[in-house]
Scaffold this motif. Structure first.
Motif, PDB file in Angstrom:
ATOM      1  N   SER A 115      22.991 -16.785 -45.544  1.00  0.00           N
ATOM      2  CA  SER A 115      23.923 -16.131 -46.465  1.00  0.00           C
ATOM      3  C   SER A 115      24.166 -16.977 -47.709  1.00  0.00           C
ATOM      4  N   ILE A 116      24.268 -18.285 -47.496  1.00  0.00           N
ATOM      5  CA  ILE A 116      24.475 -19.174 -48.645  1.00  0.00           C
ATOM      6  C   ILE A 116      23.276 -19.081 -49.591  1.00  0.00           C
ATOM      7  N   ASN A 117      22.114 -19.048 -48.957  1.00  0.00           N
ATOM      8  CA  ASN A 117      20.891 -18.929 -49.733  1.00  0.00           C
ATOM      9  C   ASN A 117      20.892 -17.691 -50.604  1.00  0.00           C
ATOM     10  N   LYS A 118      21.286 -16.595 -49.977  1.00  0.00           N
ATOM     11  CA  LYS A 118      21.292 -15.321 -50.682  1.00  0.00           C
ATOM     12  C   LYS A 118      22.312 -15.360 -51.815  1.00  0.00           C
ATOM     13  N   SER A 119      23.471 -15.923 -51.503  1.00  0.00           N
ATOM     14  CA  SER A 119      24.532 -16.010 -52.490  1.00  0.00           C
ATOM     15  C   SER A 119      24.105 -16.879 -53.676  1.00  0.00           C
ATOM     16  N   GLU A 137      27.514 -21.669 -68.003  1.00  0.00           N
ATOM     17  CA  GLU A 137      27.382 -22.948 -67.321  1.00  0.00           C
ATOM     18  C   GLU A 137      28.601 -23.277 -66.467  1.00  0.00           C
ATOM     19  N   ASN A 138      29.782 -22.954 -66.991  1.00  0.00           N
ATOM     20  CA  ASN A 138      30.979 -23.193 -66.194  1.00  0.00           C
ATOM     21  C   ASN A 138      31.017 -22.293 -64.974  1.00  0.00           C
ATOM     22  N   ALA A 139      30.625 -21.025 -65.195  1.00  0.00           N
ATOM     23  CA  ALA A 139      30.603 -20.080 -64.075  1.00  0.00           C
ATOM     24  C   ALA A 139      29.652 -20.592 -63.006  1.00  0.00           C
ATOM     25  N   SER A 140      28.502 -21.038 -63.467  1.00  0.00           N
ATOM     26  CA  SER A 140      27.522 -21.582 -62.551  1.00  0.00           C
ATOM     27  C   SER A 140      28.115 -22.754 -61.778  1.00  0.00           C
ATOM     28  N   HIS A 141      28.794 -23.630 -62.506  1.00  0.00           N
ATOM     29  CA  HIS A 141      29.376 -24.807 -61.883  1.00  0.00           C
ATOM     30  C   HIS A 141      30.418 -24.416 -60.836  1.00  0.00           C
ATOM     31  N   GLU A 142      31.304 -23.500 -61.239  1.00  0.00           N
ATOM     32  CA  GLU A 142      32.388 -23.120 -60.336  1.00  0.00           C
ATOM     33  C   GLU A 142      31.882 -22.400 -59.094  1.00  0.00           C
ATOM     34  N   MET A 143      30.784 -21.644 -59.252  1.00  0.00           N
ATOM     35  CA  MET A 143      30.278 -20.906 -58.100  1.00  0.00           C
ATOM     36  C   MET A 143      29.408 -21.774 -57.208  1.00  0.00           C
ATOM     37  N   MET A 144      28.679 -22.682 -57.830  1.00  0.00           N
ATOM     38  CA  MET A 144      27.710 -23.456 -57.065  1.00  0.00           C
ATOM     39  C   MET A 144      28.350 -24.619 -56.309  1.00  0.00           C
ATOM     40  N   SER A 195      23.665 -31.554 -60.316  1.00  0.00           N
ATOM     41  CA  SER A 195      24.503 -30.731 -61.178  1.00  0.00           C
ATOM     42  C   SER A 195      24.481 -29.287 -60.738  1.00  0.00           C
ATOM     43  N   ALA A 196      25.588 -28.627 -60.959  1.00  0.00           N
ATOM     44  CA  ALA A 196      25.634 -27.190 -60.680  1.00  0.00           C
ATOM     45  C   ALA A 196      25.107 -26.426 -61.875  1.00  0.00           C
ATOM     46  N   ARG A 197      24.963 -27.135 -62.979  1.00  0.00           N
ATOM     47  CA  ARG A 197      24.443 -26.484 -64.165  1.00  0.00           C
ATOM     48  C   ARG A 197      22.937 -26.386 -64.043  1.00  0.00           C
ATOM     49  N   ASN A 198      22.468 -25.168 -64.101  1.00  0.00           N
ATOM     50  CA  ASN A 198      21.047 -24.944 -63.888  1.00  0.00           C
ATOM     51  C   ASN A 198      20.316 -24.821 -65.212  1.00  0.00           C
ATOM     52  N   SER A 199      21.031 -25.203 -66.279  1.00  0.00           N
ATOM     53  CA  SER A 199      20.447 -24.974 -67.590  1.00  0.00           C
ATOM     54  C   SER A 199      19.315 -25.949 -67.872  1.00  0.00           C
ATOM     55  N   LEU A 200      18.273 -25.378 -68.448  1.00  0.00           N
ATOM     56  CA  LEU A 200      17.083 -26.162 -68.744  1.00  0.00           C
ATOM     57  C   LEU A 200      17.405 -27.276 -69.739  1.00  0.00           C
ATOM     58  N   ASP A 201      18.296 -26.954 -70.694  1.00  0.00           N
ATOM     59  CA  ASP A 201      18.698 -27.942 -71.700  1.00  0.00           C
ATOM     60  C   ASP A 201      19.202 -29.219 -71.040  1.00  0.00           C
ATOM     61  N   ASP A 202      20.116 -29.015 -70.057  1.00  0.00           N
ATOM     62  CA  ASP A 202      20.699 -30.160 -69.376  1.00  0.00           C
ATOM     63  C   ASP A 202      19.647 -30.947 -68.620  1.00  0.00           C
ATOM     64  N   LYS A 203      18.736 -30.207 -67.980  1.00  0.00           N
ATOM     65  CA  LYS A 203      17.678 -30.868 -67.225  1.00  0.00           C
ATOM     66  C   LYS A 203      16.859 -31.764 -68.143  1.00  0.00           C
ATOM     67  N   LEU A 204      16.426 -31.170 -69.257  1.00  0.00           N
ATOM     68  CA  LEU A 204      15.580 -31.918 -70.187  1.00  0.00           C
ATOM     69  C   LEU A 204      16.346 -33.083 -70.794  1.00  0.00           C
ATOM     70  N   LYS A 205      17.597 -32.813 -71.160  1.00  0.00           N
ATOM     71  CA  LYS A 205      18.419 -33.854 -71.790  1.00  0.00           C
ATOM     72  C   LYS A 205      18.576 -35.035 -70.827  1.00  0.00           C
ATOM     73  N   GLY A 206      18.941 -34.701 -69.574  1.00  0.00           N
ATOM     74  CA  GLY A 206      19.145 -35.737 -68.567  1.00  0.00           C
ATOM     75  C   GLY A 206      17.899 -36.567 -68.359  1.00  0.00           C
ATOM     76  N   LEU A 207      16.762 -35.903 -68.226  1.00  0.00           N
ATOM     77  CA  LEU A 207      15.518 -36.630 -67.969  1.00  0.00           C
ATOM     78  C   LEU A 207      15.101 -37.429 -69.195  1.00  0.00           C
TER      79      LEU A 207
END
Lengths: 417, 224
Positions: A255-259, A215-222, B79-91
């Motif tokens: 490119s952003i889309n692909k990334s 989740e953190n990785a996702s956050h930092e990258m996104m 959110s940058a967190r794509n986790s389903l848990d967070d989605k469900l929790k938030g909603l």
């Protein structure tokens, strides 16, 4: 077979064989002792008989204390004294009885006689019978007791073990309650419980840190990607931009889309490989496929593809999100790698789900297509779609295979029985 | 519409507020959880844009605060967190929608408008744009009070354009809006062109002025 049954079997076998061998040894020992006792008696009788002869009386049959002494005249010069088992007629009981006898050569007035003295063995026989009955009774009691103790005592002893086993089976990494184990008087079980407890805590820890990491990785990258996207969205509002700049911006968007897609796929792969996705619901596959086909309708039309579906009712327990990704990949691959006016066939039966599509005439490299970043030369994708498919299939124990028959590319997913 | 943007990433916060600060919207922002709660306690907002990952705490605390204070702000989580848990929790704990980063500003605006209409205006309103009127509740579309039959996708595009009127919207933003982020088919935007062509024809046939402008190589703009 359960452990207690194994234990009962072994202990019954061992005690039976020990008792059997013991009984045999016992029998021979008693026989030997009884025989030597009898032989001593016979020896005494024999001495008495010889003394009797020495008194000068003619040898004759006589009955002394129920012992039968028989004198038989013989021409034999020598006879070795021997003790032996025999059968004789007991005149008192009028029955043939087993007895123990002694034979020796005696001389009276220069005539040789064989003197044979027999005594009854009935006493010994009776003794052996009684001992046998007692032994058998003991044997039966022993086996019965073994059964009872193994059945009730041992089962009780193993109860905490089965409790622990059940808890392990029900252990779910995403659940909050921790492993507790059943307290037991047995040290080994307590040790087992604490070992499992420690392991479960470690696993949970790993699970949580991995979850946090993805989740953190996702956050930092996104987040940077989000900044770039929104900056571009703002930038394109400037109407003084020329076609040259706009075309470059379009490329940046792509490119952003692909990334983004790559990030999402990699994070999803990490989650799949570590089994972090645990939500499960019953999915009606045929309706999921139908709605997916609806979603891709425009793309099918744009390429003038004909889609034929042969769906039977099938439900499957899985994460809705993952099944969605699975179907997405199958459909988008079948469309993407198809030619204008081609066909796609989807078949769903109780046993398998099958996607067939026309496309390039060559067979795809079978051993590589499910590997990461392997893709066809003309593919615009990033080469993770089929890896995701494979990992999702592995997670749910589905068999996935690819074949190329009559110009059709066929992906088959086999459901577990 | 009065919006509070709670987002710690400065670049993103500025982009969002500047994009939203048109059409008479009032947009305020906060970079931290504490600041956000302070603002929420002092002022009344229509919508809250909430980033879950904040430096001084979990964004879910804002939802808890709104719930405890019985405030009725519509909340859109970003959110940058794509986790389903967070989605469900938030909603589950009171958010009205959930948008995953990265997103297009046009998408954000459209979602925000939808949440606002649904929650604050109770969907009973008609969306008006010159001779065009849309009945949100009945999902019906009128030009000069005459109903025009639109397909589902055409209707969605129309609503998307009106929510972002006066703005240039890229094709990739339109594709993402129509097919969601699950669809991995951005290599071809032909089908967007087809939809827009059909939509424009229907509008012109119904006697509507041509508000749809094609921006060469980039996308479309809907403006009077």
């Amino acid at each position: 077979m359960k452990l207690s049954a194994h234990y009962t079997k072994t202990s019954v076998y061992i005690s039976l064989s020990v008792l059997f061998i013991g009984a045999i040894i016992y029998y021979f020992a008693i026989n030997f002792i009884a025989d030597s006792q009898l032989d001593r008696g016979l020896q005494q009788q024999l001495t008495e008989a010889e003394e009797y002869l020495r008194t000068g009386q003619a040898p004759q049959q006589y009955d002394l204390d129920r012992d039968h002494a028989v004198f038989t005249q013989t021409m034999q010069q020598t006879l070795k004294k021997r003790f032996f088992d025999t059968v004789y007629f007991n005149p008192k009981t009028q029955k043939a009885e087993s007895g123990r006898a002694v034979e020796e050569l005696c001389t009276f007035n220069n005539v040789h006689y064989i003197v044979r003295i027999t005594i009854s063995r009935e006493g010994t026989k009776y003794l052996i019978e009684v001992i046998t009955i007692i032994t058998l009774a003991l044997l039966a009691i022993l086996v019965f007791t073994l059964f009872l103790t193994n059945r009730y005592l041992l089962d009780g002893l193993w109860k905490p073990f089965y409790g622990t086993l059940r808890e392990i089976k029900e252990f779910n990494i995403a659940d909050v309650p921790r492993f507790s184990g059943q307290p037991s008087k047995v040290e080994e079980f307590n040790e087992l419980n604490s070992a499992i407890n420690e392991m479960s805590l470690r696993v949970k820890d790993d699970y949580l840190s991995l979850k946090e990491f993805t989740e953190n990785a996702s956050h930092e990258m996104m987040t940077p990607l989000a900044v770039v996207t929104t900056k571009l969205d703002t930038l394109i509002q400037d109407e003084t931009l020329g076609p040259e700049q706009l075309s470059q911006i379009t490329d940046i968007y792509a490119s952003i889309n692909k990334s983004t897609r790559l990030n999402q796929a990699l994070i999803l792969l990490a989650k799949l490989e570590n089994k972090v996705i645990t939500d499960v619901e019953v999915i009606v596959l045929e309706s999921a496929i139908e709605s997916k086909a609806m979603q891709f309708q425009e793309l099918l039309q744009a390429k003038n593809l004909s889609l034929s579906q042969q769906l039977t009712h099938k439900t499957f327990e899985a994460s809705k999100y993952l099944i969605d990704i699975l179907l997405n990949n199958f459909f988008s691959n079948a469309i993407r790698h198809n030619y204008e006016g081609g066909t796609i066939e989807v078949m769903l039966s109780e046993k398998e789900l099958c996607f067939k599509n026309t496309g390039t005439p060559d067979d795809l490299a079978q051993q590589h297509i499910f590997e990461r970043f392997k893709k066809g030369k003309e593919s615009q994708g990033m080469g993770l779609g089929l890896t995701l498919v494979k990992n999702i299939c592995q997670l749910y124990r589905l068999g996935i295979s690819y074949s190329h028959v009559n110009g059709m590319h066929i992906f088959t997913v086999k459901f577990p029985h | 519409m009065k919006v509070l943007v709670i987002e710690d990433e400065q670049g993103l916060r500025e982009n969002i507020t500047s994009y939203l600060n048109v059409d008479g919207n009032i947009c305020e922002s906060s970079a931290s959880l504490d600041g956000a709660i302070e603002k929420l306690s002092l002022y009344q907002y229509d919508c809250v844009l909430l980033d879950i990952g904040l430096p001084d705490g979990d964004g879910f605390a804002v939802l808890d605060y709104l719930k405890n204070e019985s405030k009725s702000e519509a909340v859109l989580i970003i959110s940058a967190r794509n986790s389903l848990d967070d989605k469900l929790k938030g909603l589950n704990i009171g958010a009205d929608d959930y948008l995953t980063k990265p997103f297009h500003l046009a998408e954000l605006k459209a979602r925000l408008m939808a949440v606002y209409r649904r929650k604050v205006l109770n969907s009973n309103n008609k969306l008006l744009f010159n001779e065009i009127s849309i009945d949100i509740m009945g999902r019906t579309f009128f030009v000069n009070d005459t109903p025009v039959i639109l397909t589902r996708k055409e209707y969605d595009i129309m609503l998307y354009f009106i929510s972002n009127k006066g703005r240039i919207i890229s094709k990739s933003a339109i594709a993402e809006h129509l097919w969601g982020d699950e669809m991995d088919m951005y290599d071809s935007y032909d089908f967007i062109y087809t939809h827009i062509k059909n939509l424009r024809k229907k509008l012109l046939d119904a006697g509507c002025a041509d508000y749809l402008k094609s921006i060469y190589g980039m996308g479309y703009k809907f403006s009077a």
